[in-house]
Motif scaffolding. Structure first.
Motif, PDB file in Angstrom:
ATOM      1  N   UNK A 428       0.724  -0.756   0.094  1.00 63.40           N
ATOM      2  CA  UNK A 428       0.296  -0.207  -0.095  1.00 63.40           C
ATOM      3  C   UNK A 428       0.820   1.432   0.106  1.00 63.40           C
ATOM      4  N   UNK A 429       2.385   1.020   0.588  1.00 60.30           N
ATOM      5  CA  UNK A 429       2.730   2.364   0.324  1.00 60.30           C
ATOM      6  C   UNK A 429       3.754   2.728  -0.143  1.00 60.30           C
ATOM      7  N   UNK A 430       3.558   1.223  -1.071  1.00 57.31           N
ATOM      8  CA  UNK A 430       4.586   1.095  -2.570  1.00 57.31           C
ATOM      9  C   UNK A 430       3.464   2.238  -3.399  1.00 57.31           C
ATOM     10  N   UNK A 431       2.447   1.798  -2.985  1.00 56.83           N
ATOM     11  CA  UNK A 431       1.427   2.640  -4.564  1.00 56.83           C
ATOM     12  C   UNK A 431       1.052   3.658  -4.626  1.00 56.83           C
ATOM     13  N   UNK A 432       1.442   3.993  -3.351  1.00 57.62           N
ATOM     14  CA  UNK A 432       1.495   6.119  -2.933  1.00 57.62           C
ATOM     15  C   UNK A 432       2.657   6.331  -3.040  1.00 57.62           C
TER      16      UNK A 432
END
Length: 540
Positions: A428-432
């Motif tokens: 999820x943080x990689x998506x951001x």
């Protein structure tokens, strides 16, 4: 035989089935996304993996699990891993059919789609071997960073001749693994303490300990280690050019929840010889495409697991009766199977659509897959365990047993796809991070949403909500991590909806919009009875 030992009202073994031609959604997706030319090869593999012998090998490989042999009889350190012969037969068949690197060795339109479908078929029946198969596929873009190492290793990775022994430098084929994470850092690979020192001949001596190394029986590995400028990537072979063993001390094999046929390990490097791949300090950048490719394979593996789960459940309920009717014909069960099938189809169509994006060399496709792969990996892999459980329950007590029924094994297997190559928060943080660093990736994914607007009002409203979340994250990057999971989930559902609306049959699409967007239930089997549930269940 006495009456007490007469067996009736039990489903026969689900064997002798072609797992490709019988998988309607996969056939449709492969045709839609340009891989139809591989139909004959996929059909041949479908007959193989659907056979009783292959399925028996899958059971054996997970019953008689890998064993570590650290020393030979005379006390020499060898660090070998012994497998049941069934494992070698399975991975040998997968390699022979190009489930590893066919899209690289024979590039053409639809090559990644065809390879994805092949990979899924073998992983559907036996997922453990898919780990080294996936890493061998995924290492190719990273190896191409260095022309010398590429010339040395790529022909071996392209080979379809599987040989399970390490040899003495004479092997013409190779399986790759990777060793990235360490116990103090986990996903934070920049916290690694393994160090590499350059020698006069240009090689490096690597010293350190890796908490997870998959799969230690491989011929070579991509390894991350610190040099003066920072984390650097290395190619570390098990056998050196002179035919001697490299130092590769396997400390132990991991005793895992699932993924039993696959050997995962802890490894110690003690002046282990490695060849630098990419620039010093650029290790993460060098290995990131391998990570992206394995993340795609996590999606494909989860989708293959969903197919196995719903297919086994549908087979059982079509052959078993209760309360005066076949189970599949009872409305409550029809609803469950249909709902499981909707989930499986959404995963299959999404996985093949993402594979197709890797067949496209355009800037838009590259931007799309940078973000969409992470979004899909987060959602599809997280949906796997719950899906496997519900399918298992369709078999009742039989589903909960290990011998002869594969769904208990599948239930234990599905979580690894969500954990491997970045668990939920990491993804999820990689998506951001992708959204902030590469606004074009957001535009490319949003363009995919745009293509499906105007057909279903509920989908249009969902895209509107998703766009608001994207805008909120962009407007306040400091607090965006608090939205990361919600945003990623919303984007994933919008992505799946777009793929289905544009390409999947209407009954499946209508059920997805109704049951995942308009009025999502908390468990499977709660789709609106006015949907064409029987038609959807028939596709299982």
């Amino acid at each position: 035989m006495t009456a007490t030992h007469q067996v009736f009202n039990q489903a026969p073994p689900r064997t002798g089935i072609n797992e490709y031609t019988g998988h309607t959604a996969l056939v449709e997706a492969v045709e839609t996304f340009g891989g139809g030319w591989a139909g004959n090869d996929l059909t041949e593999a479908g007959a193989l993996v659907g056979g009783a012998d292959f399925q028996r090998d899958a059971e054996l490989a997970n019953t008689f699990t890998p064993k570590l042999v650290t020393h030979d009889r005379w006390g020499h350190r060898i660090d070998d891993v012994e497998f049941h012969p069934a494992y070698h037969r399975i991975i040998g068949d997968a390699i022979a059919h190009g489930a590893h690197t066919s899209c690289w060795s024979d590039p053409r339109p639809g090559a990644h789609v065809a390879r994805a479908a092949m990979f899924m078929q073998f992983g559907q029946i036996e997922p453990g071997h898919a780990c080294p198969v996936s890493m061998t596929h995924a290492v190719v873009p990273s190896l191409r960073v260095d022309p010398v190492l590429a010339e040395q290793w790529l022909p071996r990775t392209f080979s379809r001749d599987y040989r399970h022994d390490l040899g003495t430098g004479d092997k013409t084929s190779a399986i790759f693994g990777m060793a990235m994470t360490e116990k103090q850092g986990g996903s934070d690979v920049r916290a690694n303490t393994t160090r590499a020192a350059e020698q006069s001949d240009g090689t490096y001596l690597i010293t350190g300990h890796k908490w997870f190394c998959s799969a230690p029986q491989s011929d070579a590995f991509l390894v991350l280690a610190q040099t003066e400028p920072g984390v650097t990537c290395f190619v570390v072979p098990r056998v050196l050019p002179d035919g001697t063993r490299n130092v590769f001390n396997v400390q132990r094999l991991k005793d895992k929840l699932g993924n039993k046929s696959n050997a995962s390990s802890e490894v110690e490097f003690d002046r282990t010889v490695g060849w630098r791949l990419g620039d010093e300090g650029a290790g993460v950048r060098t290995i990131i495409e391998m990570v992206n490719q394995t993340r795609l394979d996590c999606i494909l593996g989860s989708a293959a697991g969903m197919r196995q789960s719903v297919a086994e459940a549908a087979w059982h309920v079509r052959h078993r009766s209760a309360f005066g009717a076949t189970l599949i014909d009872q409305p409550a069960m029809t609803a469950v199977i249909a709902d499981l099938q909707v989930e499986a189809e959404a995963a299959v169509w999404t996985g093949i659509a993402l594979a197709a994006a890797y067949d496209d060399d355009s800037a838009d496709a590259a931007a799309f897959r940078r973000l969409a792969t992470a979004v899909g990996k987060y959602w599809v892999c997280k949906r796997g365990p719950g899906h496997a459980y519900e399918a298992l329950e369709c078999l009742g007590g039989n589903g909960y047993t290990e011998t002869g029924f594969p769904l208990a094994r599948r239930y234990r297997e599905q979580p690894v796809m969500a954990v491997w190559e970045g668990s939920g928060n990491v993804i999820a943080l990689d998506v951001l991070r992708a959204m902030m660093r590469d606004p074009q990736s957001v535009e490319a994914v949003d363009a995919e949403f745009e293509k499906a607007l105007g057909v279903y009002r509920d989908y249009d409203l969902h895209v509107e909500r998703t766009r608001k979340l994207i805008a909120a994250a962009a407007a306040d990057p400091q607090n965006a991590p608090a939205l990361a999971r919600r945003l990623t989930e919303s984007m994933a559902i919008a992505l799946q909806g777009s793929v289905l609306i544009q390409r999947a049959p209407a009954p499946v699409t209508e059920a997805f919009v109704a049951g995942r967007i308009a009025d999502p239930g908390h468990l499977y089997g709660v789709l609106d009875a006015n949907l064409d549930l029987a038609a959807i269940a028939a596709r299982a």
